[in-house]
Scaffold this motif. Structure first.
Motif, PDB file in Angstrom:
ATOM      1  N   GLN A   1     -10.477   8.953   2.489  1.00 28.07           N
ATOM      2  CA  GLN A   1     -11.291   7.744   2.363  1.00 28.07           C
ATOM      3  C   GLN A   1     -10.528   6.509   1.928  1.00 28.07           C
ATOM      4  O   GLN A   1     -11.098   5.554   1.413  1.00 28.07           O
ATOM      5  CB  GLN A   1     -12.489   8.049   1.477  1.00 28.07           C
TER       6      GLN A   1
ATOM      7  N   PRO B   1     -21.515   7.270  -1.273  1.00 31.08           N
ATOM      8  CA  PRO B   1     -21.478   6.051  -2.076  1.00 31.08           C
ATOM      9  C   PRO B   1     -21.835   6.267  -3.546  1.00 31.08           C
ATOM     10  O   PRO B   1     -21.344   5.531  -4.420  1.00 31.08           O
ATOM     11  CB  PRO B   1     -22.502   5.148  -1.376  1.00 31.08           C
TER      12      PRO B   1
ATOM     13  N   GLY C   1     -11.080   2.000   5.599  1.00 25.21           N
ATOM     14  CA  GLY C   1     -12.292   1.208   5.696  1.00 25.21           C
ATOM     15  C   GLY C   1     -12.996   1.455   7.020  1.00 25.21           C
ATOM     16  O   GLY C   1     -12.527   2.238   7.852  1.00 25.21           O
TER      17      GLY C   1
ATOM     18  N   PRO D   1     -11.679   5.963  -3.805  1.00 27.00           N
ATOM     19  CA  PRO D   1     -11.494   4.516  -3.930  1.00 27.00           C
ATOM     20  C   PRO D   1     -12.771   3.847  -4.438  1.00 27.00           C
ATOM     21  O   PRO D   1     -13.868   4.371  -4.253  1.00 27.00           O
ATOM     22  CB  PRO D   1     -11.198   4.088  -2.488  1.00 27.00           C
ATOM     23  N   PRO D   2     -12.633   2.680  -5.051  1.00 28.71           N
ATOM     24  CA  PRO D   2     -13.811   1.992  -5.591  1.00 28.71           C
ATOM     25  C   PRO D   2     -14.508   1.120  -4.559  1.00 28.71           C
ATOM     26  O   PRO D   2     -14.904  -0.015  -4.852  1.00 28.71           O
ATOM     27  CB  PRO D   2     -13.206   1.147  -6.716  1.00 28.71           C
ATOM     28  N   TYR D   3     -14.673   1.653  -3.346  1.00 31.30           N
ATOM     29  CA  TYR D   3     -15.251   0.866  -2.251  1.00 31.30           C
ATOM     30  C   TYR D   3     -16.370   1.667  -1.599  1.00 31.30           C
ATOM     31  O   TYR D   3     -16.105   2.663  -0.914  1.00 31.30           O
ATOM     32  CB  TYR D   3     -14.188   0.527  -1.203  1.00 31.30           C
ATOM     33  N   ALA D   4     -17.588   1.208  -1.743  1.00 30.36           N
ATOM     34  CA  ALA D   4     -18.723   1.925  -1.160  1.00 30.36           C
ATOM     35  C   ALA D   4     -18.595   2.014   0.359  1.00 30.36           C
ATOM     36  O   ALA D   4     -19.012   3.014   0.966  1.00 30.36           O
ATOM     37  CB  ALA D   4     -20.033   1.235  -1.544  1.00 30.36           C
ATOM     38  N   GLU D   5     -18.004   0.998   0.987  1.00 36.22           N
ATOM     39  CA  GLU D   5     -17.919   0.986   2.447  1.00 36.22           C
ATOM     40  C   GLU D   5     -16.977   2.073   2.984  1.00 36.22           C
ATOM     41  O   GLU D   5     -17.011   2.394   4.170  1.00 36.22           O
ATOM     42  CB  GLU D   5     -17.472  -0.387   2.949  1.00 36.22           C
ATOM     43  N   ASN D   6     -16.136   2.634   2.128  1.00 32.91           N
ATOM     44  CA  ASN D   6     -15.245   3.711   2.548  1.00 32.91           C
ATOM     45  C   ASN D   6     -15.885   5.090   2.441  1.00 32.91           C
ATOM     46  O   ASN D   6     -15.296   6.074   2.894  1.00 32.91           O
ATOM     47  CB  ASN D   6     -13.965   3.710   1.703  1.00 32.91           C
TER      48      ASN D   6
ATOM     49  N   LEU E   1     -19.350   6.223  -6.705  1.00 34.06           N
ATOM     50  CA  LEU E   1     -18.938   5.084  -7.528  1.00 34.06           C
ATOM     51  C   LEU E   1     -19.534   5.164  -8.923  1.00 34.06           C
ATOM     52  O   LEU E   1     -18.928   4.685  -9.889  1.00 34.06           O
ATOM     53  CB  LEU E   1     -19.345   3.769  -6.856  1.00 34.06           C
TER      54      LEU E   1
ATOM     55  N   GLU F   1       0.831  -1.206   0.000  1.00 29.22           N
ATOM     56  CA  GLU F   1       0.000   0.000   0.000  1.00 29.22           C
ATOM     57  C   GLU F   1       0.866   1.257   0.000  1.00 29.22           C
ATOM     58  O   GLU F   1       0.595   2.218  -0.723  1.00 29.22           O
ATOM     59  CB  GLU F   1      -0.931  -0.016   1.210  1.00 29.22           C
TER      60      GLU F   1
END
Length: 207
Positions: free
Chosen positions: A113, A144, A116, A154-159, A147, A6
């Motif tokens: 973001q 969200p 997580g 980032p491509p993460y809805a949870e973030n 996206l 990372e």
């Protein structure tokens, strides 16, 4: 020798001579100028190449700019030197950082973001701990719906954040402004185009 994939990824992203997110400060942050004054102590979280920390320093504020990437922090120091301001920097892994109680009058959390849900909860608690009484949190993030735009983050809805989430997380602060909106932003190559955003300005109780 161990490696951190990372960290390697972020160092690579910041390795260009260009500034990934530009050198212009975040527009939401600039709109809060009326809340700021010289002599305040500010923390710029995950400040990357320093565009926001340097702008805060230009307001006469004593700024600590922290980031994971030493490559980004060197560019932040270069930007500060070019602008003729002093910027303290710290190479920090927020998963392990100790948030000093009541140290800062302002915390700028602009698009942090990478975190997580578990790390985000720890960061939010740390922000509240490190704010001095009367201190301000200035936060902007993606919702969200970002996206669907694909224009940054980032491509993460949870973030991502929602106003409801932020109201719950910072309900023990005085919420001065909380708004969800879709707006065009232009922040280098990293954030560019129509974006699903949420803004928060909150003050820690006390004098």
């Amino acid at each position: 020798m161990t490696t951190n994939p990372e960290l390697d990824r972020w160092n690579e992203r910041f390795s260009s001579r260009d500034y990934l997110f530009g050198t212009t400060p975040n527009a939401f942050l600039v709109r809060q100028r009326h809340l700021l004054h010289p002599g305040q102590r500010a923390l710029a979280i995950a400040d990357g190449e320093g565009r926001n920390g340097v702008w805060l320093a230009e307001q006469g504020i004593d700024v600590l700019s922290i980031d994971f990437s030493p490559v980004a922090l060197q560019k932040a120091r270069d930007l500060a030197a070019a602008r003729g301001v002093t910027l303290q920097t710290g190479e920090v892994d927020l998963a392990n950082w100790v948030w000093e109680p009541e140290r800062f009058d302002v915390v700028a959390a602009i698009f942090i973001q990478f975190a997580g849900p578990a790390l985000r909860a720890a960061i939010f608690e740390g922000i509240k701990r490190t704010l001095a009484p009367g201190g301000l949190l200035l936060l902007q993030g993606y919702r969200p719906e970002q996206l669907g735009y694909g224009t940054g983050g980032p491509p993460y809805a949870e973030n991502m954040y929602t106003a409801e989430m932020l109201r719950a997380a910072f309900g023990d602060l005085e919420i001065l402004h909380l708004e969800e909106h879709d707006s065009v932003i232009s922040e280098g190559q990293g954030h560019h185009g129509m974006s699903a955003l949420v803004d928060l300005v909150a003050r820690k109780p006390g004098t």
